[in-house]
Write a protein that holds these residues in place. Sequence first.
Motif, PDB file in Angstrom:
ATOM      1  N   ILE A  46       1.030  -1.348   0.069  1.00 29.92           N
ATOM      2  CA  ILE A  46      -0.254   0.219   0.261  1.00 29.92           C
ATOM      3  C   ILE A  46       0.787   1.348   0.176  1.00 29.92           C
ATOM      4  CG2 ILE A  46      -0.251  -0.069   2.446  1.00 29.92           C
ATOM      5  CD1 ILE A  46      -2.609   1.304   0.073  1.00 29.92           C
ATOM      6  N   VAL A  47       1.742   1.412   0.690  1.00 27.35           N
ATOM      7  CA  VAL A  47       2.930   2.258   0.477  1.00 27.35           C
ATOM      8  C   VAL A  47       3.085   2.550  -0.230  1.00 27.35           C
ATOM      9  CG1 VAL A  47       5.009   3.617   1.055  1.00 27.35           C
ATOM     10  CG2 VAL A  47       4.013   1.804   2.724  1.00 27.35           C
ATOM     11  N   TYR A  48       3.677   1.109  -1.502  1.00 22.92           N
ATOM     12  CA  TYR A  48       4.151   1.382  -3.355  1.00 22.92           C
ATOM     13  C   TYR A  48       2.689   2.111  -3.826  1.00 22.92           C
ATOM     14  CZ  TYR A  48       8.857  -1.031  -2.137  1.00 22.92           C
ATOM     15  OH  TYR A  48       9.642  -1.173  -2.106  1.00 22.92           O
ATOM     16  N   GLY A  49       1.551   1.517  -3.229  1.00 21.15           N
ATOM     17  CA  GLY A  49       0.695   2.104  -4.666  1.00 21.15           C
ATOM     18  C   GLY A  49       0.286   3.722  -3.873  1.00 21.15           C
ATOM     19  N   LEU A  50       0.625   4.083  -2.788  1.00 21.59           N
ATOM     20  CA  LEU A  50       0.138   5.863  -1.964  1.00 21.59           C
ATOM     21  C   LEU A  50       1.466   6.639  -3.546  1.00 21.59           C
ATOM     22  CD1 LEU A  50      -0.562   5.482   1.433  1.00 21.59           C
ATOM     23  CD2 LEU A  50      -2.181   6.264  -0.787  1.00 21.59           C
ATOM     24  N   TRP A  51       2.942   5.933  -3.388  1.00 23.42           N
ATOM     25  CA  TRP A  51       3.948   7.083  -4.080  1.00 23.42           C
ATOM     26  C   TRP A  51       3.406   6.538  -5.032  1.00 23.42           C
ATOM     27  CZ3 TRP A  51       6.924   4.054  -7.218  1.00 23.42           C
ATOM     28  CH2 TRP A  51       8.432   5.381  -7.326  1.00 23.42           C
ATOM     29  N   GLY A  52       3.162   5.314  -5.639  1.00 21.46           N
ATOM     30  CA  GLY A  52       2.778   5.634  -6.988  1.00 21.46           C
ATOM     31  C   GLY A  52       1.995   6.031  -7.575  1.00 21.46           C
ATOM     32  N   ALA A  53       0.536   6.595  -6.869  1.00 20.92           N
ATOM     33  CA  ALA A  53      -0.021   7.417  -7.070  1.00 20.92           C
ATOM     34  C   ALA A  53      -0.192   8.875  -7.080  1.00 20.92           C
ATOM     35  CB  ALA A  53      -1.636   7.201  -6.253  1.00 20.92           C
ATOM     36  N   LEU A  54       0.732   9.356  -6.378  1.00 20.07           N
ATOM     37  CA  LEU A  54       1.468  10.864  -5.446  1.00 20.07           C
ATOM     38  C   LEU A  54       2.065  11.569  -6.854  1.00 20.07           C
ATOM     39  CD1 LEU A  54       0.178  10.387  -1.567  1.00 20.07           C
ATOM     40  CD2 LEU A  54      -0.876  11.395  -4.103  1.00 20.07           C
ATOM     41  N   PHE A  55       3.346  10.744  -6.105  1.00 21.85           N
ATOM     42  CA  PHE A  55       4.619  10.830  -7.354  1.00 21.85           C
ATOM     43  C   PHE A  55       4.933  10.152  -8.315  1.00 21.85           C
ATOM     44  CE2 PHE A  55       9.124  10.079  -7.814  1.00 21.85           C
ATOM     45  CZ  PHE A  55       9.390  11.316  -8.004  1.00 21.85           C
ATOM     46  N   LEU A  56       4.550   9.027  -8.480  1.00 17.86           N
ATOM     47  CA  LEU A  56       5.279   8.667 -10.363  1.00 17.86           C
ATOM     48  C   LEU A  56       4.287   8.815 -10.885  1.00 17.86           C
ATOM     49  CD1 LEU A  56       6.759   6.311 -11.247  1.00 17.86           C
ATOM     50  CD2 LEU A  56       5.229   4.377 -10.384  1.00 17.86           C
ATOM     51  N   VAL A  57       3.048   9.002 -11.160  1.00 14.29           N
ATOM     52  CA  VAL A  57       1.840   8.940 -12.043  1.00 14.29           C
ATOM     53  C   VAL A  57       2.464  10.669 -12.254  1.00 14.29           C
ATOM     54  CG1 VAL A  57      -0.528   9.627 -12.698  1.00 14.29           C
ATOM     55  CG2 VAL A  57       0.127   7.387 -10.982  1.00 14.29           C
ATOM     56  N   PRO A  58       2.187  11.866 -11.737  1.00 10.71           N
ATOM     57  CA  PRO A  58       2.665  13.138 -12.885  1.00 10.71           C
ATOM     58  C   PRO A  58       3.898  12.860 -13.727  1.00 10.71           C
ATOM     59  CG  PRO A  58       2.233  12.979 -10.157  1.00 10.71           C
ATOM     60  CD  PRO A  58       2.161  11.699 -10.383  1.00 10.71           C
ATOM     61  N   HIS A  59       5.362  12.155 -12.519  1.00 11.16           N
ATOM     62  CA  HIS A  59       6.302  12.246 -13.735  1.00 11.16           C
ATOM     63  C   HIS A  59       6.813  11.244 -14.494  1.00 11.16           C
ATOM     64  CE1 HIS A  59       7.449  14.252  -9.340  1.00 11.16           C
ATOM     65  NE2 HIS A  59       8.359  14.451  -9.895  1.00 11.16           N
ATOM     66  N   LEU A  60       5.795  10.088 -14.780  1.00  9.92           N
ATOM     67  CA  LEU A  60       5.560   9.086 -15.909  1.00  9.92           C
ATOM     68  C   LEU A  60       5.156   9.846 -17.042  1.00  9.92           C
ATOM     69  CD1 LEU A  60       5.013   5.709 -15.159  1.00  9.92           C
ATOM     70  CD2 LEU A  60       7.161   6.617 -15.496  1.00  9.92           C
ATOM     71  N   GLN A  61       4.598  11.434 -16.538  1.00  7.47           N
ATOM     72  CA  GLN A  61       3.525  11.675 -17.271  1.00  7.47           C
ATOM     73  C   GLN A  61       4.384  12.772 -18.241  1.00  7.47           C
ATOM     74  OE1 GLN A  61       0.273  12.132 -17.793  1.00  7.47           O
ATOM     75  NE2 GLN A  61       0.161  13.057 -19.963  1.00  7.47           N
ATOM     76  N   GLY A  62       6.026  12.759 -18.618  1.00 10.21           N
ATOM     77  CA  GLY A  62       6.353  13.615 -19.513  1.00 10.21           C
ATOM     78  C   GLY A  62       7.588  12.587 -20.438  1.00 10.21           C
ATOM     79  N   LEU A  63       7.243  11.149 -19.631  1.00 11.06           N
ATOM     80  CA  LEU A  63       8.120   9.886 -20.351  1.00 11.06           C
ATOM     81  C   LEU A  63       6.502   9.817 -21.540  1.00 11.06           C
ATOM     82  CD1 LEU A  63      10.210   7.777 -21.024  1.00 11.06           C
ATOM     83  CD2 LEU A  63       8.758   6.398 -18.941  1.00 11.06           C
ATOM     84  N   ASN A  64       5.207   8.856 -20.978  1.00  7.39           N
ATOM     85  CA  ASN A  64       4.561   8.697 -21.981  1.00  7.39           C
ATOM     86  C   ASN A  64       4.827  10.099 -23.054  1.00  7.39           C
ATOM     87  OD1 ASN A  64       3.764   7.759 -19.998  1.00  7.39           O
ATOM     88  ND2 ASN A  64       1.785   7.973 -19.248  1.00  7.39           N
ATOM     89  N   LEU A  65       4.643  11.378 -22.665  1.00  8.03           N
ATOM     90  CA  LEU A  65       4.475  12.855 -23.865  1.00  8.03           C
ATOM     91  C   LEU A  65       5.888  11.984 -24.636  1.00  8.03           C
ATOM     92  CD1 LEU A  65       3.446  15.292 -22.450  1.00  8.03           C
ATOM     93  CD2 LEU A  65       2.220  14.262 -23.657  1.00  8.03           C
ATOM     94  N   TRP A  66       6.774  11.241 -24.469  1.00  4.95           N
ATOM     95  CA  TRP A  66       8.416  10.991 -24.913  1.00  4.95           C
ATOM     96  C   TRP A  66       7.698   9.854 -25.844  1.00  4.95           C
ATOM     97  CZ3 TRP A  66      11.216   7.522 -25.277  1.00  4.95           C
ATOM     98  CH2 TRP A  66      13.295   7.730 -26.771  1.00  4.95           C
ATOM     99  N   LEU A  67       7.426   9.417 -25.672  1.00  7.40           N
ATOM    100  CA  LEU A  67       6.926   8.042 -26.051  1.00  7.40           C
ATOM    101  C   LEU A  67       6.112   8.054 -26.958  1.00  7.40           C
ATOM    102  CD1 LEU A  67       6.681   5.238 -22.916  1.00  7.40           C
ATOM    103  CD2 LEU A  67       8.769   5.279 -24.540  1.00  7.40           C
TER     104      LEU A  67
END
Length: 326
Positions: free
Chosen positions: A134-155
Motif C-alpha cells: 500500500i505504501v508503494y501504491g500511495l507513492w505510485g499515485a502521488l509521485f510516479l503517476v505525475p512524473h511519468l507524464q513526461g515519459l508518456n509524452l516522449w513515447l
Amino acid sequence: MDTSPTDTLPPPARQPGRTRPGDRIFLGLSRGSGILLLALMAAIAVFLTVRAVHAISLDHGNFLTTYEWNANANPPVFGIAVLAYGTVVSSVIAMIIAVPVSVGIALFITHYAPRRLTTPLAYLIDLLAAVPSIVYGLWGALFLVPHLQGLNLWLNDYLGWTGVFHKSDPASAARSLFTVGVLLAIMIVPIITNVSREVFRQVPRAHEEAALALGATRWEVVRTAVLPFARSGIISASMLGLGRALGETMAVATVLSASPVLTLRLLDPAGGTFAQNIAAKFSEAGDFGRDALIASGLVLFVITLLVNGAARLIIARRREYSGAAA
C-alpha cells in the motif's frame, strides 16, 4: 604413551536397515509437511472450483471473452478477457524492466562494489523488500503517476507510430498498464535482487580463479563462470518476482484507472487486473458476485501454477547450468 587395544578399536558398525530415531522423526516431519502442503493446495483448488462452477453456470456472457464485469446485474454478465490481458501485460512489462536491473544490482554487489559499500547496499535492498504494497501504491499515485507524464509524452511522440505507445489523450493522467508495469517492476526488484545475490555468492571460487588465471577480464569471468552457474537460480528468482507481480492488489488498485476496455495502447488509462478487480468489487458484491470474483481468482490461481510449472521445467531441462551435481 598408553596405547591400549580399546583405543584403536573402530566404532561399532550400524546395522543395515536401521536408522536413528532422530532421522526417523525428521523424515516423518518432512514428509508430513509436504503432504500437508499438497492437501492445502488441493483444498484451495476444490474450493475455488466449486464456487467458480456455480457462478460460470449462471453467466449470460462468455466467461473467457466478455469484456464487461457486471455480476450484480440481472441477468449477470461478466468475463475475464480484459482482466487476463491486463494481468499478463503488466506483469510482462514488470519482468522486462526488473530482471535485467535486478541481476545487474546483484552482480554489482557481489563482484564489483567495494567491500565498504556491499553491506549498506544489501541492507537497503532488504529494506525495500519489506515496504508494504500500500505504501508503494500511495507513492505510485502521488509521485510516479505525475512524473511519468513526461515519459508518456516522449513515447507518444517518438514511438506512437507503433500503436503500442500511442496515447489517445496526451493530457490524461498516466494511470495506465504501462505505469502499473513500472510500479510492479520497482516492487519486485528487491526480491529478484536478494535471491540472485545469494545465488551469485554460491559460485565456486575455484571457477572464477581459473578464469582469471586464463587471462579473462572481470566481465568475462561473470559471463563464462558466474552466469552459467547461476542461471537456474536467476530463473527461480524471476519466478518469485513474477508471482508477486501477478497477485499484487493494493498498489495496482491505487494507480490504475480500470475500465472494461481491451486495447493494445499501453499508455491509455484502460484495462484491469485480476487482483485489482477482486479488491475493487468485493465489498459491493453479493453472494453471487463473490462467486464470480472467486471464478476470476481461480483463473489467476491456474495461471500462477502454470508459470511456476514452466519455470520448473526450464530449470530441469537446464540442470547442467545449475552448478549442482546430478
